[in-house]
Design a protein around this motif. Structure first.
Motif, PDB file in Angstrom:
ATOM      1  N   ASP A  46       0.821  -1.204   0.000  1.00  0.00           N
ATOM      2  CA  ASP A  46       0.000   0.000   0.000  1.00  0.00           C
ATOM      3  C   ASP A  46       0.859   1.258   0.000  1.00  0.00           C
ATOM      4  N   LEU A  47       2.100   1.143   0.482  1.00  0.00           N
ATOM      5  CA  LEU A  47       3.013   2.280   0.566  1.00  0.00           C
ATOM      6  C   LEU A  47       4.444   1.769   0.600  1.00  0.00           C
ATOM      7  N   VAL A  48       5.337   2.506  -0.072  1.00  0.00           N
ATOM      8  CA  VAL A  48       6.773   2.227  -0.002  1.00  0.00           C
ATOM      9  C   VAL A  48       7.433   3.418   0.674  1.00  0.00           C
ATOM     10  N   ILE A  49       8.229   3.138   1.705  1.00  0.00           N
ATOM     11  CA  ILE A  49       9.054   4.156   2.344  1.00  0.00           C
ATOM     12  C   ILE A  49      10.459   3.918   1.823  1.00  0.00           C
ATOM     13  N   LEU A  50      10.966   4.886   1.059  1.00  0.00           N
ATOM     14  CA  LEU A  50      12.160   4.683   0.239  1.00  0.00           C
ATOM     15  C   LEU A  50      13.273   5.648   0.624  1.00  0.00           C
ATOM     16  N   ASP A  51      14.413   5.087   1.008  1.00  0.00           N
ATOM     17  CA  ASP A  51      15.592   5.890   1.294  1.00  0.00           C
ATOM     18  C   ASP A  51      16.177   6.391  -0.017  1.00  0.00           C
ATOM     19  N   TRP A  52      16.769   7.556   0.033  1.00  0.00           N
ATOM     20  CA  TRP A  52      17.353   8.183  -1.151  1.00  0.00           C
ATOM     21  C   TRP A  52      18.668   7.511  -1.543  1.00  0.00           C
ATOM     22  N   LEU A  54      20.991   4.468  -1.414  1.00  0.00           N
ATOM     23  CA  LEU A  54      21.000   3.030  -1.193  1.00  0.00           C
ATOM     24  C   LEU A  54      22.151   2.381  -1.936  1.00  0.00           C
ATOM     25  N   PRO A  55      22.649   1.250  -1.438  1.00  0.00           N
ATOM     26  CA  PRO A  55      23.651   0.521  -2.210  1.00  0.00           C
ATOM     27  C   PRO A  55      22.997  -0.194  -3.394  1.00  0.00           C
ATOM     28  N   GLY A  56      23.765  -0.416  -4.409  1.00  0.00           N
ATOM     29  CA  GLY A  56      23.247  -1.075  -5.610  1.00  0.00           C
ATOM     30  C   GLY A  56      22.694  -0.042  -6.563  1.00  0.00           C
ATOM     31  N   ILE A  57      21.443   0.282  -6.396  1.00  0.00           N
ATOM     32  CA  ILE A  57      20.834   1.374  -7.152  1.00  0.00           C
ATOM     33  C   ILE A  57      20.199   2.329  -6.147  1.00  0.00           C
ATOM     34  N   ASP A  58      20.252   3.620  -6.436  1.00  0.00           N
ATOM     35  CA  ASP A  58      19.754   4.599  -5.467  1.00  0.00           C
ATOM     36  C   ASP A  58      18.227   4.693  -5.505  1.00  0.00           C
ATOM     37  N   GLY A  59      17.691   5.434  -4.545  1.00  0.00           N
ATOM     38  CA  GLY A  59      16.249   5.553  -4.409  1.00  0.00           C
ATOM     39  C   GLY A  59      15.556   6.133  -5.620  1.00  0.00           C
ATOM     40  N   PHE A  60      16.221   7.073  -6.304  1.00  0.00           N
ATOM     41  CA  PHE A  60      15.595   7.653  -7.493  1.00  0.00           C
ATOM     42  C   PHE A  60      15.499   6.650  -8.633  1.00  0.00           C
ATOM     43  N   ALA A  61      16.492   5.794  -8.765  1.00  0.00           N
ATOM     44  CA  ALA A  61      16.419   4.757  -9.795  1.00  0.00           C
ATOM     45  C   ALA A  61      15.328   3.745  -9.455  1.00  0.00           C
ATOM     46  N   VAL A  62      15.201   3.416  -8.182  1.00  0.00           N
ATOM     47  CA  VAL A  62      14.125   2.521  -7.750  1.00  0.00           C
ATOM     48  C   VAL A  62      12.771   3.157  -8.069  1.00  0.00           C
ATOM     49  N   LEU A  63      12.617   4.418  -7.712  1.00  0.00           N
ATOM     50  CA  LEU A  63      11.361   5.119  -7.962  1.00  0.00           C
ATOM     51  C   LEU A  63      11.034   5.189  -9.453  1.00  0.00           C
ATOM     52  N   ALA A  64      12.028   5.518 -10.264  1.00  0.00           N
ATOM     53  CA  ALA A  64      11.801   5.598 -11.716  1.00  0.00           C
ATOM     54  C   ALA A  64      11.365   4.247 -12.278  1.00  0.00           C
ATOM     55  N   MET A  76       9.553   9.388   0.268  1.00  0.00           N
ATOM     56  CA  MET A  76      11.020   9.442   0.211  1.00  0.00           C
ATOM     57  C   MET A  76      11.554   9.779   1.593  1.00  0.00           C
ATOM     58  N   LEU A  77      12.578   9.047   1.997  1.00  0.00           N
ATOM     59  CA  LEU A  77      13.204   9.223   3.300  1.00  0.00           C
ATOM     60  C   LEU A  77      14.663   9.596   3.071  1.00  0.00           C
ATOM     61  N   THR A  78      15.056  10.782   3.552  1.00  0.00           N
ATOM     62  CA  THR A  78      16.420  11.222   3.329  1.00  0.00           C
ATOM     63  C   THR A  78      16.855  12.216   4.387  1.00  0.00           C
ATOM     64  N   ALA A  79      18.148  12.298   4.578  1.00  0.00           N
ATOM     65  CA  ALA A  79      18.722  13.300   5.474  1.00  0.00           C
ATOM     66  C   ALA A  79      19.095  14.556   4.700  1.00  0.00           C
ATOM     67  N   ARG A  80      19.011  14.482   3.381  1.00  0.00           N
ATOM     68  CA  ARG A  80      19.362  15.634   2.554  1.00  0.00           C
ATOM     69  C   ARG A  80      18.260  16.678   2.653  1.00  0.00           C
ATOM     70  N   GLY A  81      18.645  17.951   2.748  1.00  0.00           N
ATOM     71  CA  GLY A  81      17.637  18.961   2.966  1.00  0.00           C
ATOM     72  C   GLY A  81      17.767  20.205   2.116  1.00  0.00           C
ATOM     73  N   GLN A  82      18.674  20.203   1.148  1.00  0.00           N
ATOM     74  CA  GLN A  82      18.806  21.385   0.311  1.00  0.00           C
ATOM     75  C   GLN A  82      17.598  21.509  -0.608  1.00  0.00           C
ATOM     76  N   ILE A  83      17.307  22.716  -1.011  1.00  0.00           N
ATOM     77  CA  ILE A  83      16.135  22.977  -1.847  1.00  0.00           C
ATOM     78  C   ILE A  83      16.193  22.159  -3.135  1.00  0.00           C
ATOM     79  N   GLU A  84      17.366  22.068  -3.748  1.00  0.00           N
ATOM     80  CA  GLU A  84      17.502  21.287  -4.985  1.00  0.00           C
ATOM     81  C   GLU A  84      17.116  19.819  -4.764  1.00  0.00           C
ATOM     82  N   ASP A  85      17.507  19.287  -3.595  1.00  0.00           N
ATOM     83  CA  ASP A  85      17.166  17.898  -3.275  1.00  0.00           C
ATOM     84  C   ASP A  85      15.666  17.729  -3.101  1.00  0.00           C
ATOM     85  N   ARG A  86      15.025  18.677  -2.449  1.00  0.00           N
ATOM     86  CA  ARG A  86      13.574  18.592  -2.249  1.00  0.00           C
ATOM     87  C   ARG A  86      12.847  18.690  -3.585  1.00  0.00           C
ATOM     88  N   VAL A  87      13.290  19.570  -4.449  1.00  0.00           N
ATOM     89  CA  VAL A  87      12.652  19.718  -5.758  1.00  0.00           C
ATOM     90  C   VAL A  87      12.824  18.436  -6.557  1.00  0.00           C
TER      91      VAL A  87
END
Length: 90
Positions: A46-52, A54-64, A76-87
């Motif tokens: 029903d929901l995926v909680i996805l870290d940005w 990750l080893p192997g392939i990153d969260g964006f590749a998984v999402l795509a 999306m779960l991440t410690a990154r907080g810059q505006i570019e990352d949020r966008v």
């Protein structure tokens, strides 16, 4: 409600699983992007909680890859907080 947590940090994954399970959710955990993508592709979540990051392939590749085959909510779960990352995450 069945959730998939894709998180490579074991302590964070354990805390998420424990907290969400205590709230009544069924929680599966994957520790790599490859494993998470496979589980999300074949499982009924029903929901995926996805870290940005990750080893192997990153969260964006998984999402795509998921967006090409499945339609499910992803948090999306991440410690990154810059505006570019949020966008990029949106």
């Amino acid at each position: 409600m069945k959730l998939l947590v894709i998180e490579d940090e074991f302590k964070a994954a354990i805390y998420l699983r424990k907290g969400l399970s205590e709230e009544g959710y069924i929680v599966d955990v994957a520790h790599t992007g490859v494993d998470g993508l496979h589980m999300a592709a074949v499982g009924d979540y029903d929901l995926v909680i996805l870290d940005w990051m990750l080893p192997g392939i990153d969260g964006f590749a998984v999402l795509a890859a998921l967006r090409h085959t499945r339609s499910m909510p992803v948090l999306m779960l991440t410690a990154r907080g810059q505006i570019e990352d949020r966008v990029r995450g949106l």
